[in-house]
Scaffold this motif. Structure first.
Motif, PDB file in Angstrom:
ATOM      1  N   LEU A  63      17.775 -18.501  26.343  1.00 60.10           N
ATOM      2  CA  LEU A  63      16.507 -19.240  26.354  1.00 60.10           C
ATOM      3  C   LEU A  63      16.651 -20.564  27.109  1.00 60.10           C
ATOM      4  O   LEU A  63      15.820 -20.895  27.957  1.00 60.10           O
ATOM      5  CB  LEU A  63      16.061 -19.496  24.911  1.00 60.10           C
ATOM      6  N   PHE A  64      17.712 -21.312  26.820  1.00 61.70           N
ATOM      7  CA  PHE A  64      17.887 -22.619  27.465  1.00 61.70           C
ATOM      8  C   PHE A  64      18.016 -22.473  28.975  1.00 61.70           C
ATOM      9  O   PHE A  64      17.501 -23.302  29.734  1.00 61.70           O
ATOM     10  CB  PHE A  64      19.145 -23.317  26.934  1.00 61.70           C
ATOM     11  N   LEU A  65      18.727 -21.433  29.396  1.00 59.44           N
ATOM     12  CA  LEU A  65      18.982 -21.268  30.828  1.00 59.44           C
ATOM     13  C   LEU A  65      17.733 -20.886  31.621  1.00 59.44           C
ATOM     14  O   LEU A  65      17.747 -20.924  32.852  1.00 59.44           O
ATOM     15  CB  LEU A  65      20.097 -20.248  31.044  1.00 59.44           C
ATOM     16  N   GLN A  66      16.655 -20.543  30.922  1.00 59.71           N
ATOM     17  CA  GLN A  66      15.391 -20.324  31.614  1.00 59.71           C
ATOM     18  C   GLN A  66      14.882 -21.637  32.224  1.00 59.71           C
ATOM     19  O   GLN A  66      14.057 -21.637  33.126  1.00 59.71           O
ATOM     20  CB  GLN A  66      14.349 -19.750  30.649  1.00 59.71           C
ATOM     21  N   GLN A  67      15.385 -22.771  31.693  1.00 62.61           N
ATOM     22  CA  GLN A  67      14.994 -24.087  32.189  1.00 62.61           C
ATOM     23  C   GLN A  67      16.118 -24.729  33.009  1.00 62.61           C
ATOM     24  O   GLN A  67      16.145 -25.945  33.193  1.00 62.61           O
ATOM     25  CB  GLN A  67      14.643 -24.999  31.000  1.00 62.61           C
ATOM     26  N   ASP A 113      21.632 -36.202  33.536  1.00 57.15           N
ATOM     27  CA  ASP A 113      23.050 -36.547  33.464  1.00 57.15           C
ATOM     28  C   ASP A 113      23.748 -35.833  32.308  1.00 57.15           C
ATOM     29  O   ASP A 113      24.886 -35.379  32.450  1.00 57.15           O
ATOM     30  CB  ASP A 113      23.212 -38.062  33.276  1.00 57.15           C
ATOM     31  N   TYR A 114      23.060 -35.771  31.180  1.00 60.16           N
ATOM     32  CA  TYR A 114      23.621 -35.145  29.981  1.00 60.16           C
ATOM     33  C   TYR A 114      22.588 -34.221  29.349  1.00 60.16           C
ATOM     34  O   TYR A 114      21.376 -34.448  29.462  1.00 60.16           O
ATOM     35  CB  TYR A 114      24.032 -36.198  28.938  1.00 60.16           C
ATOM     36  N   ILE A 115      23.083 -33.197  28.674  1.00 53.57           N
ATOM     37  CA  ILE A 115      22.230 -32.286  27.908  1.00 53.57           C
ATOM     38  C   ILE A 115      22.802 -32.213  26.501  1.00 53.57           C
ATOM     39  O   ILE A 115      24.007 -32.010  26.317  1.00 53.57           O
ATOM     40  CB  ILE A 115      22.227 -30.869  28.508  1.00 53.57           C
ATOM     41  N   PHE A 116      21.934 -32.375  25.500  1.00 54.59           N
ATOM     42  CA  PHE A 116      22.356 -32.204  24.109  1.00 54.59           C
ATOM     43  C   PHE A 116      21.366 -31.298  23.386  1.00 54.59           C
ATOM     44  O   PHE A 116      20.160 -31.373  23.609  1.00 54.59           O
ATOM     45  CB  PHE A 116      22.447 -33.552  23.386  1.00 54.59           C
ATOM     46  N   TYR A 117      21.926 -30.458  22.548  1.00 53.45           N
ATOM     47  CA  TYR A 117      21.109 -29.564  21.725  1.00 53.45           C
ATOM     48  C   TYR A 117      21.255 -29.981  20.266  1.00 53.45           C
ATOM     49  O   TYR A 117      22.361 -30.318  19.804  1.00 53.45           O
ATOM     50  CB  TYR A 117      21.561 -28.111  21.882  1.00 53.45           C
ATOM     51  N   MET A 118      20.143 -29.917  19.529  1.00 55.40           N
ATOM     52  CA  MET A 118      20.156 -30.208  18.096  1.00 55.40           C
ATOM     53  C   MET A 118      19.214 -29.231  17.412  1.00 55.40           C
ATOM     54  O   MET A 118      18.110 -28.982  17.905  1.00 55.40           O
ATOM     55  CB  MET A 118      19.708 -31.647  17.840  1.00 55.40           C
ATOM     56  N   ILE A 147      25.863 -26.673  31.273  1.00 55.91           N
ATOM     57  CA  ILE A 147      25.217 -25.518  31.904  1.00 55.91           C
ATOM     58  C   ILE A 147      26.254 -24.436  32.194  1.00 55.91           C
ATOM     59  O   ILE A 147      26.018 -23.249  31.967  1.00 55.91           O
ATOM     60  CB  ILE A 147      24.483 -25.945  33.195  1.00 55.91           C
ATOM     61  N   LYS A 148      27.424 -24.842  32.677  1.00 51.13           N
ATOM     62  CA  LYS A 148      28.503 -23.878  32.901  1.00 51.13           C
ATOM     63  C   LYS A 148      28.898 -23.196  31.594  1.00 51.13           C
ATOM     64  O   LYS A 148      29.116 -21.979  31.555  1.00 51.13           O
ATOM     65  CB  LYS A 148      29.716 -24.585  33.506  1.00 51.13           C
ATOM     66  N   ALA A 149      28.975 -23.987  30.518  1.00 50.70           N
ATOM     67  CA  ALA A 149      29.318 -23.432  29.207  1.00 50.70           C
ATOM     68  C   ALA A 149      28.263 -22.431  28.750  1.00 50.70           C
ATOM     69  O   ALA A 149      28.596 -21.345  28.257  1.00 50.70           O
ATOM     70  CB  ALA A 149      29.450 -24.569  28.186  1.00 50.70           C
ATOM     71  N   MET A 150      26.986 -22.779  28.906  1.00 49.66           N
ATOM     72  CA  MET A 150      25.919 -21.892  28.463  1.00 49.66           C
ATOM     73  C   MET A 150      25.942 -20.562  29.209  1.00 49.66           C
ATOM     74  O   MET A 150      25.708 -19.500  28.627  1.00 49.66           O
ATOM     75  CB  MET A 150      24.559 -22.575  28.624  1.00 49.66           C
TER      76      MET A 150
END
Length: 233
Positions: A39-43, A51-56, A137-140
């Protein structure tokens, strides 16, 4: 100054203030959490601009200031409160060697009270995670691939996406990736603190930054049965 974008992925019409809402279709558990990276990678194209991405998790609440202490050079991980500082509890690392998320151990070397180096086993919580946009993004993408590989053999990792996250972190660490380890302040349980976590699990307290709201499932007989599978006798 850092650019900040807040996304909310929801299967209902409730709008979160200041969020860009991406509506999703409800699907059977555990697929909603397991498919989060798909789902996240659709964006992805929009996320690359930051610069940074965080998920909660949606059922968490920020209760104190979070600053640049969470900004590392690679990935940022938060300790799962159940397994932090307590070796009596065995975290649900994937035990099946055929699974793409099979993992031995994740951890780091720390100085003990006697001055000697000790290996500190670490189990990362799935509810708060992130890092630099490029590394996350690489991790996802890699975690999405692992999940798809397990789907192809009709297998779901032991603790869903959280197991996959820990597997990726273990491989990442072995490859020299930089990990910023956070304590349970960022996934601080809102219930049974003094009675359970402080006295029996941690042996100390932490200053909460993000509180995880108690899920009804964890207080049910079924939830207790699942959790007890990972407690050593």
């Amino acid at each position: 100054a850092k650019k900040i974008l807040q996304y909310a992925f929801n299967d209902n019409t409730e709008t979160l203030k200041g969020s860009t809402i991406t509506e999703t279709e409800p699907i059977e558990w555990p697929h909603p959490t397991l498919m989060r990276y798909h789902l996240f990678l659709q964006q992805e194209e929009k996320l690359k601009d930051y610069d940074y991405i965080f998920y909660m998790d949606a059922d968490m609440r920020v209760v104190a200031k979070i600053s640049d202490e969470v900004l590392g050079e690679g990935l940022t991980v938060a300790a799962h409160p159940m397994y932090y500082l307590n070796y009596r509890l065995a975290p649900p690392l994937e035990p099946n060697p055929q699974s793409a998320s099979y993992i031995p151990r994740l951890g780091e070397i720390r100085k003990g009270s006697d001055g000697r180096d000790r290996f500190m086993q670490f189990y990362a919580a799935g509810g708060y995670q992130g890092g630099t946009s490029a590394e996350f993004i690489k991790a996802m993408k890699e975690m999405r691939s692992k999940i798809d590989k397990d789907f192809n053999i009709n297998y779901i990792p032991l603790w869903n996406d959280e197991t996959v996250w820990n597997k990726y972190l273990w491989d990442y660490q072995q490859q020299g990736g930089k990990i910023l380890f956070l304590d349970p302040s960022y996934v601080y349980p809102d219930s049974l603190i003094q009675e359970y976590y402080v006295s029996k699990v941690w042996g100390r307290n932490f200053d909460p930054k993000i509180i995880t709201l108690t899920k009804p499932f964890t207080l049910s007989a079924e939830g207790a049965e699942e959790i007890n599978k990972f407690i050593k006798v």
